[in-house]
Design a protein around this motif. Structure first.
Motif, PDB file in Angstrom:
ATOM      1  N   HIS A 278       4.271 -56.070 -28.942  1.00 45.01           N
ATOM      2  CA  HIS A 278       2.831 -56.236 -28.940  1.00 45.01           C
ATOM      3  C   HIS A 278       2.201 -55.016 -29.610  1.00 45.01           C
ATOM      4  O   HIS A 278       2.774 -53.917 -29.589  1.00 45.01           O
ATOM      5  CB  HIS A 278       2.322 -56.389 -27.511  1.00 45.01           C
TER       6      HIS A 278
ATOM      7  N   GLU B 246       0.787 -63.574 -35.621  1.00 42.08           N
ATOM      8  CA  GLU B 246       0.748 -64.985 -35.229  1.00 42.08           C
ATOM      9  C   GLU B 246       2.148 -65.594 -35.227  1.00 42.08           C
ATOM     10  O   GLU B 246       2.536 -66.291 -34.271  1.00 42.08           O
ATOM     11  CB  GLU B 246      -0.162 -65.748 -36.197  1.00 42.08           C
TER      12      GLU B 246
ATOM     13  N   ARG C 290       1.083 -60.377 -28.675  1.00 40.65           N
ATOM     14  CA  ARG C 290      -0.343 -60.166 -28.451  1.00 40.65           C
ATOM     15  C   ARG C 290      -0.789 -58.922 -29.209  1.00 40.65           C
ATOM     16  O   ARG C 290      -0.002 -58.021 -29.503  1.00 40.65           O
ATOM     17  CB  ARG C 290      -0.647 -59.999 -26.965  1.00 40.65           C
ATOM     18  N   SER C 291      -2.089 -58.871 -29.470  1.00 41.96           N
ATOM     19  CA  SER C 291      -2.642 -57.776 -30.259  1.00 41.96           C
ATOM     20  C   SER C 291      -4.026 -57.417 -29.745  1.00 41.96           C
ATOM     21  O   SER C 291      -4.687 -58.220 -29.091  1.00 41.96           O
ATOM     22  CB  SER C 291      -2.727 -58.178 -31.736  1.00 41.96           C
TER      23      SER C 291
ATOM     24  N   PHE D 142      -5.763 -55.507 -22.483  1.00 41.50           N
ATOM     25  CA  PHE D 142      -4.569 -55.721 -23.304  1.00 41.50           C
ATOM     26  C   PHE D 142      -3.404 -56.183 -22.434  1.00 41.50           C
ATOM     27  O   PHE D 142      -2.707 -57.159 -22.767  1.00 41.50           O
ATOM     28  CB  PHE D 142      -4.216 -54.429 -24.031  1.00 41.50           C
TER      29      PHE D 142
ATOM     30  N   SER E 246      -3.931 -59.724 -21.426  1.00 37.05           N
ATOM     31  CA  SER E 246      -3.664 -60.633 -22.540  1.00 37.05           C
ATOM     32  C   SER E 246      -2.171 -60.879 -22.701  1.00 37.05           C
ATOM     33  O   SER E 246      -1.727 -62.018 -22.913  1.00 37.05           O
ATOM     34  CB  SER E 246      -4.255 -60.053 -23.829  1.00 37.05           C
ATOM     35  N   VAL E 247      -1.389 -59.805 -22.592  1.00 35.23           N
ATOM     36  CA  VAL E 247       0.067 -59.949 -22.687  1.00 35.23           C
ATOM     37  C   VAL E 247       0.580 -60.806 -21.540  1.00 35.23           C
ATOM     38  O   VAL E 247       1.413 -61.708 -21.726  1.00 35.23           O
ATOM     39  CB  VAL E 247       0.735 -58.568 -22.687  1.00 35.23           C
TER      40      VAL E 247
ATOM     41  N   GLY F  93      -0.561 -64.438 -22.105  1.00 34.01           N
ATOM     42  CA  GLY F  93      -0.175 -65.048 -23.369  1.00 34.01           C
ATOM     43  C   GLY F  93      -1.358 -65.581 -24.154  1.00 34.01           C
ATOM     44  O   GLY F  93      -1.193 -66.354 -25.102  1.00 34.01           O
TER      45      GLY F  93
ATOM     46  N   ASP G  63      -4.725 -64.757 -26.498  1.00 34.47           N
ATOM     47  CA  ASP G  63      -5.314 -63.729 -27.355  1.00 34.47           C
ATOM     48  C   ASP G  63      -6.648 -63.244 -26.802  1.00 34.47           C
ATOM     49  O   ASP G  63      -7.469 -64.025 -26.323  1.00 34.47           O
ATOM     50  CB  ASP G  63      -5.541 -64.271 -28.767  1.00 34.47           C
ATOM     51  N   HIS G  64      -6.867 -61.954 -26.905  1.00 35.95           N
ATOM     52  CA  HIS G  64      -8.137 -61.340 -26.523  1.00 35.95           C
ATOM     53  C   HIS G  64      -9.154 -61.574 -27.646  1.00 35.95           C
ATOM     54  O   HIS G  64      -8.779 -61.701 -28.816  1.00 35.95           O
ATOM     55  CB  HIS G  64      -7.921 -59.839 -26.306  1.00 35.95           C
TER      56      HIS G  64
ATOM     57  N   SER H 145      -8.600 -59.434 -30.735  1.00 34.39           N
ATOM     58  CA  SER H 145      -7.235 -59.467 -31.263  1.00 34.39           C
ATOM     59  C   SER H 145      -7.229 -59.183 -32.761  1.00 34.39           C
ATOM     60  O   SER H 145      -8.281 -58.948 -33.375  1.00 34.39           O
ATOM     61  CB  SER H 145      -6.604 -60.841 -31.009  1.00 34.39           C
TER      62      SER H 145
END
Length: 285
Positions: free
Chosen positions: A82, A104, A109-110, A254, A257-258, A261, A263-264, A267
């Motif tokens: 991530h 993607e 995640r980002s 963050f 989000s991880v 699963g 996306d924030h 992201s």
């Protein structure tokens, strides 16, 4: 979560390293930097290579110039890590697109460190702005960052100026409050003073004007976002929440989000949207 850090410059030492070290759910697993002696000052193990660091972490944070970040972050995503990305996410739109595609494709995640987004005063402003009829906005960020101090020796800040450094913050807040940026109407830069004037069209019809500089002798820096329209005026000029306090909230979200699963909103895709605006402004300057 084990998070490593790539980079050991002033942003890493002032914000990212202490924030990673202080977070109760983060193991600050190590640092890699071009200058090992600088990495050694950040309070975590120093790795001899990027790959060695990636082997020891679940995620990696970046504090490197945009032209360096994109390639390293693509590699990190391809190894299943991530990524916590600095802004802007790349030096060019092509590289930003490749990075977003890599994230993607890897299914990681980002998060882009749009630090002010995570301040309570900013969130109160955005909440106040929602659902209102705004016709215009003004974004101002004037500082003397390249005239002296910790960031004055940054080649990319001298080259790209306020557009790449504070531009993502200003555009992000105008975009989030007025509607998605769809067109660059005007862009001008006075190179000697790094004075940018940028007029943007937003989805829904609102127009914003941004004024930015990293070479204005003002202390402290001047920051303001203001919206106006039929529902009155609302403004944000408060930056009292520290960068480390913002980064703590960023890390909370963050990690969430991880875990989920999902996306924030900040992201890599948000970073790519802002990179498109930067590219269009550059092309029109």
């Amino acid at each position: 979560m084990r998070i490593g850090l790539i980079g050991a410059g002033p942003w890493a030492s002032a914000t990212q390293a202490p924030s990673l070290a202080a977070h109760p759910l983060v193991e600050f697993a190590g640092v890699w930097a071009r200058r090992p002696e600088a990495a050694a000052e950040l309070g975590a193990p120093v790795f001899e290579s990027v790959d060695a660091l990636l082997d020891a972490v679940d995620a990696v944070a970046f504090a490197v110039p945009p032209e360096v970040q994109a390639g390293l972050a693509i590699h990190a995503a391809q190894t299943g890590k991530h990524v916590l990305l600095d802004k802007p996410i790349a030096a060019t739109l092509d590289d930003a697109t490749r990075l977003a595609d890599a994230v993607e494709h890897a299914g990681v995640r980002s998060m882009v460190t749009l630090t002010r987004r995570f301040a309570p005063e900013t969130r109160a402003f955005l909440d106040q702005a929602q659902g209102k009829r705004w016709s215009a906005g003004v974004g101002t960020w004037l500082s003397g960052a390249i005239l002296g101090g910790a960031y004055s020796h940054s080649p990319w800040r001298h080259r790209d100026g306020a557009l790449f450094d504070v531009g993502p913050h200003v555009f992000d807040l105008l975009d989030a409050s007025l509607g998605s940026i769809v067109e660059v109407i005007l862009s001008r830069r006075d190179a000697a003073s790094d004075a940018w004037t940028i007029v943007l069209q937003h989805e829904g019809g609102a127009v914003s004007t941004s004024q930015m500089s990293l070479a204005t002798p003002v202390q402290p820096s001047l920051f303001r976002i203001e919206l106006s329209g039929r529902d009155g005026v609302v403004s944000l000029a408060d930056r009292s929440t520290s960068a480390t306090d913002c980064f703590r909230v960023l890390l909370d979200e963050f990690l969430a989000s991880v875990e989920s699963g999902i996306d924030h909103p900040c992201s890599v895709h948000r970073g790519l949207h802002l990179q498109k605006v930067l590219a269009h402004v550059s092309a029109n300057t």
